[in-house]
Design a protein around this motif. Sequence first.
Motif, mmCIF file in Angstrom:
data_model
loop_
_atom_site.group_PDB
_atom_site.id
_atom_site.type_symbol
_atom_site.label_atom_id
_atom_site.label_comp_id
_atom_site.label_asym_id
_atom_site.label_seq_id
_atom_site.Cartn_x
_atom_site.Cartn_y
_atom_site.Cartn_z
ATOM 1 N N ILE A 168 14.653 -123.820 30.270
ATOM 2 C CA ILE A 168 15.830 -124.201 31.068
ATOM 3 C C ILE A 168 16.657 -125.212 30.297
ATOM 4 N N ASP B 2 13.183 -117.777 41.469
ATOM 5 C CA ASP B 2 14.176 -117.961 40.420
ATOM 6 C C ASP B 2 15.072 -119.150 40.789
ATOM 7 N N GLN C 44 24.657 -121.602 36.513
ATOM 8 C CA GLN C 44 23.603 -120.952 35.737
ATOM 9 C C GLN C 44 22.574 -120.299 36.654
ATOM 10 N N TYR D 290 18.754 -118.716 36.405
ATOM 11 C CA TYR D 290 17.570 -118.610 35.563
ATOM 12 C C TYR D 290 16.526 -117.725 36.242
ATOM 13 N N ASN E 96 12.794 -116.299 36.537
ATOM 14 C CA ASN E 96 11.423 -116.732 36.288
ATOM 15 C C ASN E 96 10.632 -115.576 35.669
ATOM 16 N N PHE F 183 11.627 -119.598 31.810
ATOM 17 C CA PHE F 183 12.772 -118.986 32.478
ATOM 18 C C PHE F 183 13.744 -118.460 31.426
ATOM 19 N N ASP G 135 17.954 -117.387 30.913
ATOM 20 C CA ASP G 135 19.299 -117.474 31.494
ATOM 21 C C ASP G 135 19.875 -116.068 31.647
ATOM 22 N N THR H 152 22.641 -115.517 33.714
ATOM 23 C CA THR H 152 23.906 -115.723 34.423
ATOM 24 C C THR H 152 24.906 -114.608 34.134
#
Length: 555
Positions: free
Chosen positions: A167, A188, A198, A200, A202, A208, A210, A212
Amino acid sequence: MESAVVELLFKITIAPAIDLDNNLALILMRTRFITVTTVLIAQCCSPIRAGAQQSARETSSSFPIFKEVAKETGLRFQHYNGMTGKLFLPEIMGSGAALFDFDNDGDLDVFIVQGNILDPDRKAGDTLFPWRGSEPPRGRLFRNDLVVAKDGSRTLKFTDVTEKSGIVADGYGMGAAVGDINNDGLPDLYLTNLGHNQMYLNKGDGTFVDVTKKTGTDDERWSTSASFFDYDRDGWLDLMVVNYADFSVTGSPTCYAATTARDYCTPRVLRAPGNRLFHNKGDGTFEDVTVTADIDEEFGHGLGIVTADFDGDGWVDIYVANDGDPNQLWINQKNGTFKNDALLAGAAVNRDGKAEAGMGVDAGDFDANGTEDIFITHLMDETNTLFTNLGKALFEDRTREAGLGMPGTRFTGFGTLFFDYDNDGWLDLLVANGAVQLLPELARRGDPYPLGQPNQLFHNTGKSTFVEASLQAGEVFQLLEVSRGAAFGDIDNERHRRAHYKQQRAGKTTPESSWQSKPLVGIALDWQGQWPRHVGSTGRDCDFEEQEPVAASEN
């Protein structure tokens, strides 16, 4: 900024908007997510005691409801808001935190949202309250490494696993929402920011990624709070994002207080950008349905959100707390659209017909009549507002009758939550307070961040009224701090809820404290130069003297 954890029994929604059941675990500073949403504002004021209350506190029981235990839990976090003296509005909005079990080991972990530098001409180490960290400021993820001894005793311990998690939350953070967006059984994380948000995903191995851009869930505006909920009952969590104001550093206006001194602006000088609703398509992507769902028909300076079935028809509705604008109650029309019925439902403005500074918001059945009531925090000199749900999403402002009128006029409330801290079956209230405009009395004392105010705890009498229990709550409730967010959950798995809220304090790097209220756990955060605070309960039973509700003539 110092964080504090309060061990409280709480029905975490976020937020309000905070509901652990809705997979959200934080509260936004002036707003809150019903899943759990927390808002936090760095506390830039030193821990001055509330002088008017100190003598009363000293005469109260030596066994407070809560005590601070954050330092020993390992929650080491300093909130940073990048203040340079130019009085940028986001500086007093703070950021939030989330309680969620990211590794599915059975105990709640903590993510704390971080601020950053706003002025492009300055560095983080060259501000009024310089950043002293070894690396740039960013949001942090703490894993709960709870230790349970053979005798059943529990020892809370948190480990910072931010680097391993993947993260990278280095924007100017505001809030967080938690939900399982792909139905893989893993929670998540969605982060709201001043700028790009953002998402993220899991991965289930402690890390995690990204997603997005892949999911299509970004919003480049000033997002404050968010909530995951399944509005169309297709089995996939959708996402509502609340936005505050069209702000830019280069276009930041100059504002003044009534004393003619420069001060922070109100949101009224900035345009309200509108909120955004994302529909989960079930294939790892979302689509923006703001227009088709009719959410674009109303605007407001949004800070808090809570999602619940307010009219009892089995479909989740949306409530948005707006700062200075009428609040919105989006009733689910069961066909993919929503209708704002707040005005007709009696939940848009207070009993005097005035729109107030909606900051924090939560929903809960405080009177145990089977309907979701709404509580909203506001500016000092306004009352916080309790909307009682009469059924079918028809509300009545019962703030004064419930005894919450006068206590709310003294302070500016942000994060708030319904939770049953004494396990008597009735939802109590916590209000995290902190001013947004400079307090002359504190400024005269030389306070470097003169916005500090004490937090408040209200005990539910079970008779549709509340009695303030702040004096019995413990020493932490007597400090003048700039609190913004709060989150609640059972951190030590004793089947109790804990509270986590953020506060700000000026230039002081004190260790985070935790509060626990046996059998509850929570976290509280303070602003600027402060650590998280974890408060644990002492397990003391409290008796409260029943008082007459505040008369309707009292403001």
